[in-house]
Design a protein around this motif. Structure first.
Motif, short mmCIF file in Angstrom:
data_model
loop_
_atom_site.label_atom_id
_atom_site.label_comp_id
_atom_site.label_asym_id
_atom_site.label_seq_id
_atom_site.Cartn_x
_atom_site.Cartn_y
_atom_site.Cartn_z
N ALA A 193 0.81 -1.22 0.00
CA ALA A 193 0.00 0.00 0.00
C ALA A 193 0.84 1.27 0.00
O ALA A 193 0.37 2.32 -0.43
CB ALA A 193 -0.94 0.00 1.22
N HIS A 194 2.10 1.20 0.47
CA HIS A 194 2.89 2.43 0.60
C HIS A 194 3.64 2.77 -0.68
O HIS A 194 4.31 3.81 -0.72
CB HIS A 194 3.87 2.31 1.76
N LEU A 195 3.54 1.95 -1.71
CA LEU A 195 4.25 2.22 -2.96
C LEU A 195 3.25 2.40 -4.10
O LEU A 195 2.27 1.67 -4.21
CB LEU A 195 5.19 1.06 -3.32
N LYS A 196 3.53 3.39 -4.94
CA LYS A 196 2.77 3.58 -6.17
C LYS A 196 3.69 3.17 -7.31
O LYS A 196 4.74 3.76 -7.51
CB LYS A 196 2.33 5.04 -6.29
N MET A 197 3.30 2.13 -8.05
CA MET A 197 4.19 1.55 -9.06
C MET A 197 3.44 1.40 -10.38
O MET A 197 2.26 1.03 -10.40
CB MET A 197 4.72 0.19 -8.59
N GLU A 198 4.13 1.68 -11.47
CA GLU A 198 3.55 1.54 -12.80
C GLU A 198 4.56 0.88 -13.72
O GLU A 198 5.65 1.40 -13.94
CB GLU A 198 3.13 2.90 -13.34
N LEU A 199 4.19 -0.28 -14.24
CA LEU A 199 5.06 -1.05 -15.12
C LEU A 199 4.61 -0.87 -16.56
O LEU A 199 3.41 -0.91 -16.87
CB LEU A 199 5.01 -2.54 -14.75
#
Length: 763
Positions: free
Chosen positions: A551-557
């Motif tokens: 929940a503490h990371l915003k990630m986009e691959l």
């Protein structure tokens, strides 16, 4: 009573009657008193009796008495008793037919939902979710929507998800369902997964009577000055398809609808622009014969994006511009989307499967379980249009988004492949994306009260808590039992821990593929490139990669190609934003097929807490004022750590330095102690200075006393636990790039005003 729960249900009627008399005496004779010790003892017996009643499958009358008793407990002031009352009421709801009895306490349960203690809120939410049916769904969902504005940010994702499930499962009519989902997106857009609005689109597409209403609501929401990006997506899609149904209403001409949508274009990310272009093309299609002014406006936009660096945006702009010049034929080419195949929502199906599985468990099994999962799997990964949709699993979201492809020269994209693989060609060589608006337009994440969940909740599993043996046993998950016979090359845990210390290397390798990583970190942001190298002369097919971030990371691959050509390497940029302090670790769920071998692996990604640290050497003049200002818990925490891996003091200093924690020699007069400092960065906290003191015992290197201080309670706790993990359980797999200077030797005498003497007095 606990021992009896290990035996099968008692069948002898006389024995059952005698046992239930004893249990009823316990249940009816327990009450809350002022003596805390008596309360603790009596309630320990009481809740064990409740578990035995559930295990024995007592008569409905006795179950109703248990519910009435629990109803008294959820109304008391003592939070521990309220929590246990809600938890046991939820378990009774699962194993017995007591829903009607529990409904009588709905008002008190809703009050518990708004409790300051987040653990009690979670249990109340679980209970409301379980007791909801067609008779009370509207009231419960409306309460959840009302609570969403003031709910703790760590709960909003789960709360939104469960409200969406209940709205779909028990909607009295579809217009109410559309209203609920649009309200959810308006109130908690950043916490709403895309598959929730995908589901709304499916309902609107499949129900002709709903389309004018949905289009009118979409215009109403989109006309507001501040609109979440997910709201822009769903409203633009609906208006693109069905705004022509509003043509006779005031303010709903094609030109006005276009103007409302186009106002949002400057504020959306590159992943939303293609959807807006589609809406423009649809609006233009519905205005036949075309309005020349409107047509010229839209053509100007298409022309502008024909040279966009993003391939998806560029392709849509080129094709829509060409299609829009085909005259009346465009009506057939850009006709309304066909209806979706009728099928049960995978969201509801998963919920029902979970309920069915749990209902068969005994009360003993329920008690033995950890806290239940906070969220359900939401949607099918393969909808009817063939495009994968994001899903939520627990509190982990899966992101698979197109790459924005904006280039920045200072991010290198060198291949990361070992020499034994030979010379591999490179395809699809794309640098990491760099959206200049991402800092301004990304979702805002604000942390709730630090430590609020510590009392009852089990925190998410930290990727650094388990040793190498545990990781090796579970790192490769077979797709089908017996089919995944491919073994990794090298130790997966050692590779992971090595990448926690450095920014490039091999994360995983087997006979067919090698996965490498190259990363750069700047404050609270990071950019990684995954290098997927095919080591063979045949292609790897059915390639899929999903990121499961905590929940503490915003990630986009970026989009991962379905096929990796022979002896080739593809590069997949991954954007990372750290929202707040946490030790939880993201997971890469990767699968591919080679010949008859189908391989599925789940790998921890080295996006760990120390990546967002910057070493900060401080002087005595800087150190002491800050140390004094952080007077005690929760900003300053101290712990005696035992079971430390024996190491010399310079080795410990090097270890801390390798994790970006700077040693400040000479501040502590004791040569067996270390004083260190670092700066932590996150989107929520920005830059926070962290101070560390470690006192070692020369006679026993397996124990030490550690003190950690910072201006954020959650950061203090997480950093203390992180350092403890490195000292106790994590093997040293790589040396620091440059050793930290050892602590200065003690001086024979300390002058009265020496800072070191002052530090000794303070600590």
């Amino acid at each position: 009573m606990r021992a009896l729960q290990y035996f099968p249900t008692i069948e002898d009627p006389n024995t059952r009657r005698t046992l239930f008399e004893v249990l009823q005496w316990i249940l009816m004779g327990t009450d809350v008193v002022k003596n805390v010790n008596k309360n603790n003892a009596s309630h320990a017996v009481l809740f064990e009796a409740l578990a035995l009643v559930m295990h024995l499958d007592a008569e409905k009358e006795m179950m109703s008495q248990c519910v009435a008793l629990l109803g008294k407990f959820i109304a008391v002031r003592e939070p521990n008793i309220r929590y246990l009352g809600l938890e046991n009421m939820t378990r009774m709801l699962i194993v017995a037919d007591v829903q009607e009895s529990i409904k009588r306490h709905q008002a008190q349960i809703i009050t518990s939902l708004k409790d300051p203690d987040i653990s009690i809120c979670r249990r109340a939410l679980d209970l409301l979710y379980g007791m909801c049916d067609i008779t009370n769904a509207k009231d419960i969902v409306e309460e959840l929507l009302q609570y969403l504005n003031s709910a703790d940010f760590t709960m909003r994702e789960e709360l939104s998800l469960k409200a969406a499930i209940l709205a779909e499962k028990f909607a009295p009519d579809l217009s109410w369902y559309v209203d609920v989902i649009l309200q959810l997106i308006e109130k908690a857009g950043d916490f709403i997964s895309d598959d929730i609005w995908f589901r709304v689109v499916q309902f609107v597409t499949n129900n002709d009577d709903l389309q004018p209403y949905a289009a009118a609501k979409a215009k109403e929401y989109l006309d507001k000055p501040a609109v979440d990006e997910k709201m822009v997506k769903v409203c633009a899609y609906i208006l693109g398809e069905y705004s022509h149904l509003l043509a006779r209403r005031p303010g709903c001409s094609p030109k006005e609808i276009f103007s409302i949508i186009h106002e949002k274009l400057p504020s959306v990310s590159t992943t939303t622009i293609p959807l807006l272009l589609s809406a423009y093309a649809k609006i233009l299609m519905h205005t036949q014969p075309p309005d020349q002014v409107l047509q010229n406006q839209i053509w100007t936009i298409f022309t502008k994006y024909e040279s966009c660096i993003d391939a998806e945006i560029q392709q849509r702009a080129v094709e829509y511009f060409a299609l829009s010049r085909k005259g009346a034929a465009v009506m057939d080419i850009l006709a309304e989307m066909p209806k979706f195949p009728e099928r049960q929502s995978s969201l509801i199906k998963k919920a029902e499967d979970a309920e069915a599985d749990t209902a068969e468990q005994s009360a003993l099994k329920l008690r033995a379980q950890q806290q239940p999962s906070n969220a359900l799997v939401v949607t099918d990964q393969h909808p009817s249009n063939g495009e994968p949709l994001p899903v939520f699993v627990g509190q982990l979201s899966v992101v698979k988004a197109p790459n924005t492809n904006n280039t920045e020269d200072h991010y290198s994209t060198e291949p990361v492949l070992s020499q034994e693989n030979g010379n591999l060609s490179q395809v699809d060589q794309q640098p990491p994306s760099a959206d200049p608006l991402s800092d301004l337009l990304g979702p805002l994440a604000i942390e709730g009260p630090p430590g609020a969940t510590v009392q009852y909740e089990n925190s998410a599993v930290s990727g650094l808590e388990s040793g190498p043996d545990v990781v090796d046993g579970s790192a490769i998950v077979p797709v089908e039992v017996g089919t995944n016979t491919i073994q990794p090359i090298g130790n997966i845990a050692v590779r992971f821990h090595a990448l926690c210390l450095k920014d490039s290397g091999v994360l995983y390798e087997d006979p067919y593929i090698q996965i490498g990583i190259k990363a750069e970190w700047r404050a609270h942001q990071g950019r990684l490139v995954l290098f997927l190298g095919n080591k063979n002369t045949s292609p790897l097919v059915s390639v899929q990669a999903l990121i499961l971030p905590p929940a503490h990371l915003k990630m986009e691959l970026s989009l991962v190609p379905d096929t990796i050509p022979p002896r080739a390497q593809v590069q997949c940029p991954l954007e990372v934003v750290n929202l707040r302090p946490s030790r939880d670790v993201a997971v890469l769920d990767f699968s591919y097929k080679f010949g008859t071998h189908m391989v599925n692996i789940k790998l921890r990604l080295p996006v760990v807490l120390n990546k967002f640290l910057q070493p900060l050497p401080v002087s005595a003049e800087e150190f002491f004022p800050q140390w004094r200002s952080l007077s005690g818990p929760p900003l300053k925490l101290q712990e005696v750590v035992r079971g430390v891996r024996p190491m010399a003091l310079p080795e410990m200093a090097n270890l801390l330095h390798s994790y970006r924690i700077a040693i400040s020699p000479g501040l502590d007069p004791n040569p067996n102690n270390l004083v260190a400092s670092t700066t932590f960065y996150s989107e929520n906290t920005r830059a926070i200075v962290c101070l560390v003191r470690i006192e070692t015992d020369p006679a026993d290197r397996t124990q030490l006393r550690m003190t950690v201080a910072s201006g954020d309670p959650t950061l203090t706790f997480e950093l203390k636990e992180f350092i403890k993990e490195q000292l106790v359980s994590i093997p040293t797999v790589a040396q620091a790039p440059t050793p930290a200077p050892p602590a200065a030797p003690p001086t024979p005498q300390i002058p009265p005003n020496d800072p070191a003497a002052l530090l000794a007095d303070l600590l």
